[in-house]
Design an enzyme around this catalytic site. Sequence first.
Site, PDB file in Angstrom:
ATOM      1  N   LYS A  16       0.833  -1.111   0.109  1.00 13.85           N
ATOM      2  CA  LYS A  16      -0.033   0.122  -0.186  1.00 13.85           C
ATOM      3  C   LYS A  16       0.761   1.183   0.082  1.00 13.85           C
ATOM      4  CE  LYS A  16      -3.553  -2.421   2.849  1.00 13.85           C
ATOM      5  NZ  LYS A  16      -4.346  -2.465   3.996  1.00 13.85           N
ATOM      6  N   GLU A 144      -9.740 -11.317  -6.053  1.00 15.72           N
ATOM      7  CA  GLU A 144      -8.624 -10.258  -6.026  1.00 15.72           C
ATOM      8  C   GLU A 144      -7.766 -10.516  -7.255  1.00 15.72           C
ATOM      9  OE1 GLU A 144      -7.024 -10.344  -2.145  1.00 15.72           O
ATOM     10  OE2 GLU A 144      -8.926  -9.878  -1.225  1.00 15.72           O
TER      11      GLU A 144
HETATM   12  P1  IDP Z   1      -7.449  -7.187   5.926  1.00 18.47           P
HETATM   13  O1  IDP Z   1      -6.718  -6.012   5.288  1.00 18.47           O
HETATM   14  O2  IDP Z   1      -6.761  -7.547   7.267  1.00 18.47           O
HETATM   15  O3  IDP Z   1      -7.888  -8.285   5.149  1.00 18.47           O
HETATM   16  P2  IDP Z   1     -10.158  -6.086   6.184  1.00 18.47           P
HETATM   17  O4  IDP Z   1     -11.147  -6.257   7.139  1.00 18.47           O
HETATM   18  O5  IDP Z   1     -10.324  -6.803   4.952  1.00 18.47           O
HETATM   19  O6  IDP Z   1      -8.797  -6.524   6.540  1.00 18.47           O
HETATM   20  O7  IDP Z   1      -9.910  -4.488   5.829  1.00 18.47           O
HETATM   21  C1  IDP Z   1      -9.418  -4.088   4.924  1.00 18.47           C
HETATM   22  C2  IDP Z   1      -8.675  -2.601   5.463  1.00 18.47           C
HETATM   23  O8  IDP Z   1      -9.524  -1.698   5.420  1.00 18.47           O
HETATM   24  C3  IDP Z   1      -7.509  -3.030   6.437  1.00 18.47           C
HETATM   25  O9  IDP Z   1      -6.484  -3.427   6.051  1.00 18.47           O
HETATM   26  C4  IDP Z   1      -7.632  -1.465   6.820  1.00 18.47           C
HETATM   27  O10 IDP Z   1      -6.417  -0.737   6.192  1.00 18.47           O
HETATM   28  C5  IDP Z   1      -8.734  -1.165   6.758  1.00 18.47           C
HETATM   29  N1  IDP Z   1      -9.792  -1.106   7.817  1.00 18.47           N
HETATM   30  C6  IDP Z   1     -10.304  -2.448   8.367  1.00 18.47           C
HETATM   31  N2  IDP Z   1     -11.424  -2.255   9.298  1.00 18.47           N
HETATM   32  C7  IDP Z   1     -10.963  -1.087   9.758  1.00 18.47           C
HETATM   33  C8  IDP Z   1     -11.511  -0.144  11.001  1.00 18.47           C
HETATM   34  O11 IDP Z   1     -12.158  -0.585  11.789  1.00 18.47           O
HETATM   35  N3  IDP Z   1     -10.912   1.085  11.186  1.00 18.47           N
HETATM   36  C9  IDP Z   1     -10.082   1.547  10.259  1.00 18.47           C
HETATM   37  N4  IDP Z   1      -9.680   0.947   9.028  1.00 18.47           N
HETATM   38  C10 IDP Z   1     -10.089  -0.276   9.104  1.00 18.47           C
END
Ligand code: IDP
Length: 175
Positions: A16, A144
Amino acid sequence: MTEATKKLQYTLIIMKPDALVKSLTGNILARFLEARLRIIGAKVVKVSRELVELHYAHLIDEPFFDDLYEYFSGKTYGPDYERVLVFVYEGEDAISKVRRIAGATNPLEADPISIRGAYGRINKKGVMENVIHCSDSEESAKKEICLWVDPDEIIKEIYPTKKVIKNNYEVIEWA
Ligand code: IDP
Ligand code: MG
């Protein structure tokens, strides 16, 4: 896990914009060496709003989605950082190996020696800036990889493809 139960998997890793801002690209590649996986595709992408909406479709109704878009597109860091590095890896149990090295989603809860634990942060807007994305299941890896990478951008045909005619040229797309 025994040799017999190990499974060849594919996974998408995205460095990222914060990985680029922090000059972590070489470091992250080195961390994944220990998993003994192989890179079968790699490219640089400028991320559009549409791509973020497709990639993070499961988060589109979250209150932080607009701030997540600002972060993931690199707009948080300015025009020089509006890009991400995309890799497709293959290997035995690639998905769980990569997730373990990456660490938990929340950098404050991630193992401190994981990539996210060592280098992530929560920014002023509350977005988890966690340096890398990695697929969390075979189903999401397929979705993806097909979203981010065209069949001719990886060195193997890992999913079914089809030939279509575009502007009088034959092109290969994911089926
Ligand atoms: P992952 O990246 O570990 O698969 P996901 O739940 O798919 O997690 O979330 C995608 C991205 O969104 C995370 O990597 C993070 O950057 C952001 N994110 C997820 N949940 C939150 C939150 O509750 N607050 C702020 N950012 C979040
Ligand atoms: Mg996810």
